[in-house]
Scaffold this active site. Sequence first.
Site, PDB file in Angstrom:
ATOM      1  N   SER A  96     -23.697   0.574 -10.737  1.00 34.97           N
ATOM      2  CA  SER A  96     -22.858  -0.090  -9.748  1.00 34.97           C
ATOM      3  C   SER A  96     -21.597  -0.709 -10.332  1.00 34.97           C
ATOM      4  CB  SER A  96     -23.671  -1.151  -9.007  1.00 34.97           C
ATOM      5  OG  SER A  96     -24.333  -1.995  -9.916  1.00 34.97           O
ATOM      6  N   HIS A 128     -25.353   3.569  -4.669  1.00 34.67           N
ATOM      7  CA  HIS A 128     -23.955   4.022  -4.742  1.00 34.67           C
ATOM      8  C   HIS A 128     -23.821   5.530  -4.807  1.00 34.67           C
ATOM      9  CE1 HIS A 128     -22.258   0.006  -5.136  1.00 34.67           C
ATOM     10  NE2 HIS A 128     -23.312  -0.266  -5.880  1.00 34.67           N
ATOM     11  N   LYS A 165     -24.028   0.541   2.276  1.00 29.77           N
ATOM     12  CA  LYS A 165     -22.816   0.953   1.560  1.00 29.77           C
ATOM     13  C   LYS A 165     -22.174   2.122   2.294  1.00 29.77           C
ATOM     14  CE  LYS A 165     -24.120  -1.692  -2.304  1.00 29.77           C
ATOM     15  NZ  LYS A 165     -25.024  -1.905  -3.403  1.00 29.77           N
TER      16      LYS A 165
END
Length: 638
Positions: free
Chosen positions: A427, A455, A486
Amino acid sequence: MALYSVKMRASENGRHISGAEGIVSDWQAHRCIDQMLRRGWGHPKGRPDLLNVKVEQVREEEILYLDALPVCTVEVKDADEGREEIRKFLASLSLGNAEGVMKLLSETYAMRGAMLLDVDTLTRLEPDKERGIRATYMDGRRDGRAILSGGKDPYQEAVVLATKVANAPNVIGEICISDDPGYVTGYVASKALGYRRVTKVKEPGSEHGGRIFLYRGGKEDVGQTIAYLEKQPVIVRNVRPLGPKEKAQGKWGFVEEGLRRLKEENLERGMKAIQTPQSSVIRCRDRELLMLASNNYLEMSCREEVKQYAAQALLTYGTGSGGSRLTSGNLELHEALEQKIASFKEAESALALNTGYVANLAVISALMGKGDVIFSDELNHASIIDGCRLSGAQVVVYRHNDMEDLERKVRTFPCRKGLAVSDAVFSMDGDILRLPEFVRIADRHGLISMVDEAHSTGVIGRTGRGVVEHYKGVCRPDICMGTLSKAIGSEGGFVCGSARLIEYIRQKARGFIFSTSLSPAALASSIKALEVLLSHPELVVSLRENVSFFCQCLREGGYAASSETAIVPILIGDEKKALEASEALFEEGYFISAIRYPTVSRGSARLRAALMATHTKEQLKRAAEAILRIGRQKGAFL
Ligand SMILES: *Cc1c(COP(=O)(O)O)cnc(C)c1O
């Protein structure tokens, strides 16, 4: 496990700028060296022209383990009172000529090392009077962690040194006054008395400092004392940070002290309230800014069809779910979302949890327990670290994305039941896990393999399905977890795996069982976002093109950037400079975060650019120029 003594010295034109040392295990050594280099390189006293790092193996059986001296603080109002404290200390050692010792203090000012003084004859015993004696080969530990190499804390360094010295054969005490003009606190120490901090022992601004090791014994034993001080490797256990004076400040003293320290170390965090949706351009503090810090990589949270679908669910099912999944809070939307996730990740089964953070805590602690071993990448996300801690299993940390080290550690710590766990995309660095080797090692040694796709989902792989697709489906970890907050633009966490595994987690994971389930609007937006992602693979392509263009702009400007994910770290090092760069960029209309300890290690602060599929090339080009310009103004790039 091999241990290494690591020492760093930085100087400019022969003038000492900074120094550090530590004793660390082999797998910590590269980080320790890295931190020391940064420390020597970025010292406020100047840029070194010579940076010397020495790494030597020390044998475990040679090491002497000592407990830190007990510490007390003596508050004095000025340096005169401080010197009185030193006299009292000497008196407690029943020296014949304490005043003679006090007089000799001034002779230590020009020395780099310490004076070794026979207290009965006042004879100086150092073989080289200018150099003096240097106590070295030492480190401290707190909760098993090496502390000297970890960062600059003059107090803890002093406790380690004083503990080593107080335990030297024939040394009955030590007096220390720092030569740092900004540091007026000194100490006296002995095995009997412990470490007595004296708050003022010299005038502020004075560079007159030095140390005396007080020796009482035969001349024939001096060699043995010097050999101990200069050669014997020592690890001091239970070194505590300087405690706030909690008692004096009442029950909230620790709060004030904690906040003060964060501010002092440039680690205090602020929040900026955003006045618009989280798109590529936002408003904040009444100005327009280019958003370069959002995890909303595909701008999914702003899409019309996603919002409409979520609004409809809100109107249909209401605002909250009303319970945990195993009681009343299991809506048909939960099950629909889980099917969508399983199909998107090509897994047999999936479970939705409230956040990615909770998913890691719940899953890891449900699967692992006391007696098990977890192998965890040193740069794993905090939620993995916390999940490991909560589980009670033994945690073995391996070097970042270093599969040789993982294999070595797995062989060193054989276990009946174990887990290898890693971020799929890291990350804060934006690099990708070496998944094929990772899975192969786990399989070969009978470990469960688990990746965190926070991610990677919606970002890597041809259609954004994540790390398995990135490696063309050649291998598959046992467990994929991730977040819906996200690239999916909503809220929630998930875990995918075999149907039996998911059933086990459903029955056992406390973070699933004992928390109210996700709300209808969050569920619906995730469902719709996954549909959008499947029908618009061009979003993933745009994001990838943007990253590659942005990195190219940075490279053309002279900064070696590269990333295959949405995250482009721009390393700065110093916490304060990173913060200043981020603030200056804000003033120019760029919202970009300064990432500091504890999210990354101390001294590796950075700007973390997070790109979106909806940024334009023009915006990115200007942003790259601004980042490079401001970075250089701050003298920040390493
Ligand atoms: C953001 C993140 C999480 C936590 O997910 P949330 O849904 O925000 O709680 C977990 N792991 C990694 C690697 C992350 O980046």
